[in-house]
Design an enzyme around this catalytic site. Structure first.
Site, PDB file in Angstrom:
ATOM      1  N   GLY A  32       2.869   2.128  10.775  1.00  0.00           N
ATOM      2  CA  GLY A  32       3.823   3.211  10.586  1.00  0.00           C
ATOM      3  C   GLY A  32       4.590   3.588  11.838  1.00  0.00           C
ATOM      4  O   GLY A  32       5.242   4.639  11.883  1.00  0.00           O
ATOM      5  N   GLU A  92      -6.529   4.765   8.179  1.00  0.00           N
ATOM      6  CA  GLU A  92      -6.350   6.192   7.866  1.00  0.00           C
ATOM      7  C   GLU A  92      -7.633   6.775   7.262  1.00  0.00           C
ATOM      8  O   GLU A  92      -7.965   7.938   7.508  1.00  0.00           O
ATOM      9  CB  GLU A  92      -5.128   6.365   6.950  1.00  0.00           C
ATOM     10  CG  GLU A  92      -3.847   6.123   7.748  1.00  0.00           C
ATOM     11  CD  GLU A  92      -2.678   5.540   6.975  1.00  0.00           C
ATOM     12  OE1 GLU A  92      -2.671   5.593   5.732  1.00  0.00           O
ATOM     13  OE2 GLU A  92      -1.763   4.994   7.638  1.00  0.00           O
ATOM     14  N   HIS A 124      -9.321   1.234   5.379  1.00  0.00           N
ATOM     15  CA  HIS A 124      -8.003   1.411   6.021  1.00  0.00           C
ATOM     16  C   HIS A 124      -8.164   2.350   7.222  1.00  0.00           C
ATOM     17  O   HIS A 124      -8.971   3.285   7.181  1.00  0.00           O
ATOM     18  CB  HIS A 124      -7.003   1.984   5.014  1.00  0.00           C
ATOM     19  CG  HIS A 124      -5.602   1.962   5.546  1.00  0.00           C
ATOM     20  ND1 HIS A 124      -5.136   2.914   6.419  1.00  0.00           N
ATOM     21  CD2 HIS A 124      -4.604   1.068   5.382  1.00  0.00           C
ATOM     22  CE1 HIS A 124      -3.886   2.604   6.754  1.00  0.00           C
ATOM     23  NE2 HIS A 124      -3.535   1.501   6.147  1.00  0.00           N
ATOM     24  N   GLU A 126      -5.071  -4.999  10.966  1.00  0.00           N
ATOM     25  CA  GLU A 126      -4.024  -4.001  11.134  1.00  0.00           C
ATOM     26  C   GLU A 126      -4.248  -3.254  12.445  1.00  0.00           C
ATOM     27  O   GLU A 126      -5.032  -2.293  12.485  1.00  0.00           O
ATOM     28  CB  GLU A 126      -4.060  -2.999   9.985  1.00  0.00           C
ATOM     29  CG  GLU A 126      -3.870  -3.623   8.619  1.00  0.00           C
ATOM     30  CD  GLU A 126      -3.307  -2.616   7.626  1.00  0.00           C
ATOM     31  OE1 GLU A 126      -2.194  -2.848   7.154  1.00  0.00           O
ATOM     32  OE2 GLU A 126      -3.959  -1.601   7.360  1.00  0.00           O
ATOM     33  N   ASN A 157       0.873  -1.174   0.000  1.00  0.00           N
ATOM     34  CA  ASN A 157       0.000   0.000   0.000  1.00  0.00           C
ATOM     35  C   ASN A 157       0.913   1.227   0.000  1.00  0.00           C
ATOM     36  O   ASN A 157       1.496   1.569   1.022  1.00  0.00           O
ATOM     37  CB  ASN A 157      -0.883  -0.044   1.252  1.00  0.00           C
ATOM     38  CG  ASN A 157      -1.685   1.233   1.464  1.00  0.00           C
ATOM     39  OD1 ASN A 157      -1.751   2.092   0.578  1.00  0.00           O
ATOM     40  ND2 ASN A 157      -2.298   1.353   2.635  1.00  0.00           N
ATOM     41  N   SER A 172       3.789  -2.282  10.352  1.00  0.00           N
ATOM     42  CA  SER A 172       5.253  -2.346  10.520  1.00  0.00           C
ATOM     43  C   SER A 172       5.852  -3.707  10.160  1.00  0.00           C
ATOM     44  O   SER A 172       6.815  -4.150  10.787  1.00  0.00           O
ATOM     45  CB  SER A 172       5.641  -1.927  11.942  1.00  0.00           C
ATOM     46  OG  SER A 172       5.233  -0.590  12.182  1.00  0.00           O
ATOM     47  N   LYS A 180       0.238   4.304  -0.282  1.00  0.00           N
ATOM     48  CA  LYS A 180      -0.345   5.511   0.336  1.00  0.00           C
ATOM     49  C   LYS A 180      -0.066   6.739  -0.544  1.00  0.00           C
ATOM     50  O   LYS A 180      -0.010   6.616  -1.761  1.00  0.00           O
ATOM     51  CB  LYS A 180       0.173   5.674   1.770  1.00  0.00           C
ATOM     52  CG  LYS A 180      -0.074   4.399   2.592  1.00  0.00           C
ATOM     53  CD  LYS A 180       0.140   4.565   4.075  1.00  0.00           C
ATOM     54  CE  LYS A 180      -0.118   3.230   4.775  1.00  0.00           C
ATOM     55  NZ  LYS A 180       0.038   3.300   6.232  1.00  0.00           N
TER      56      LYS A 180
END
Ligand code: PGA
Length: 248
Positions: free
Chosen positions: A173, A97, A95, A167, A9, A212, A11
């Site tokens: 991240g 985010e 996701h 996730e 991904n 990660s 991003k």
């Protein structure tokens, strides 16, 4: 046996030059992926270019999001049919985010999942808890709630048309990966939850881990019984780092 899938991904990263270099590097090293399926999810505008670059390769292509609408006055949106037309097989939905920065609700994610599925895309459904939710013992409730929204929209059979990505938000991240056991526990919870509704779907559905993942921890994570691959953010941005996971 479920096939292992490694999906990158990207991003909001990259440029024409960066992405050409990245795709070329991935294609050059793909022979080491021994049996794993590999896919990349570029920013929308680069999808047609990446689709061309990937032609004739085994590497799959996905979008990072998708609209639940198929056409009309929806400024800024991209439909599943458009993604299909330009060569995508996958679309990430829900996701963290999208959920936390853009306020996407469980029902929005479920509608996107359904729209993607109905158009023949494979939705990659992201679920996962915040750090506070883990610390207060709510991980399973949160993941169950996120899954239930999708099951309400498409039925349990609909899960067989997609991929689930667990996730934990605190691992995305941050360099702080869930331990293989922590991840396995939640993956097993997800598979058991699906099995209560349909054992065939539960056996079939791929459940990826994301947060990660890197070349140093991928092998251990992927070796766990219910972990069927990874959704990779930061480590998908260079071919060296991404291939280290694909070949793990
Ligand atoms: P990360 O991102 O690998 O950079 O933690 C994972 C993701 O957001 O899918």
């Amino acid at each position: 046996m479920r096939q292992t899938l490694v999906a990158g991904n990207w991003k909001l990263n990259g440029s024409i030059d960066d992405i050409q270099t990245l795709v070329k590097g991935i294609l050059d090293g793909m022979s080491g992926a021994n049996g794993k399926a590999v896919a990349v999810c570029p920013p929308y505008v680069y999808i047609p270019m990446v689709s061309e670059l990937l032609k004739g390769s085994e590497v799959g292509l996905g979008a990072q999001d998708v609209s639940e609408q198929s056409s009309g006055a929806f400024t800024g949106e991209v439909s599943p049919e458009m993604l299909k037309e330009i060569g995508c097989q996958y679309a990430i939905v829900g996701h963290s985010e999208r959920r936390s920065i853009y306020g996407e609700l469980d029902t929005d994610t479920a509608n996107k999942y359904k729209a993607a599925m109905d158009s023949g895309l494979t939705p990659i459904l992201c679920v996962g808890e915040l750090l506070e939710e883990r610390e207060s013992g709510d991980t399973e409730n949160v993941v169950a709630r996120q899954l239930d929204a999708v099951i309400d929209a498409v039925g349990v059979e609909g899960l067989a048309a997609g991929v689930i990505a667990y996730e934990p938000v605190w691992a995305i991240g941050t360099g702080k990966t869930a331990s293989p056991e922590q991840a396995q526990d939640v993956h097993a919870f997800i598979r058991n939850k699906v099995a209560q509704l349909d054992t065939v779907v539960a056996e079939k559905v791929q459940i990826l881990y994301g947060g990660s993942v890197n070349g140093g921890n991928a092998a251990e994570l992927f070796a766990m019984e219910d972990i069927d691959g990874g959704l990779i953010g930061g480590a998908s941005l260079t071919s060296e780092a991404f291939l280290a996971i694909c070949t793990a």
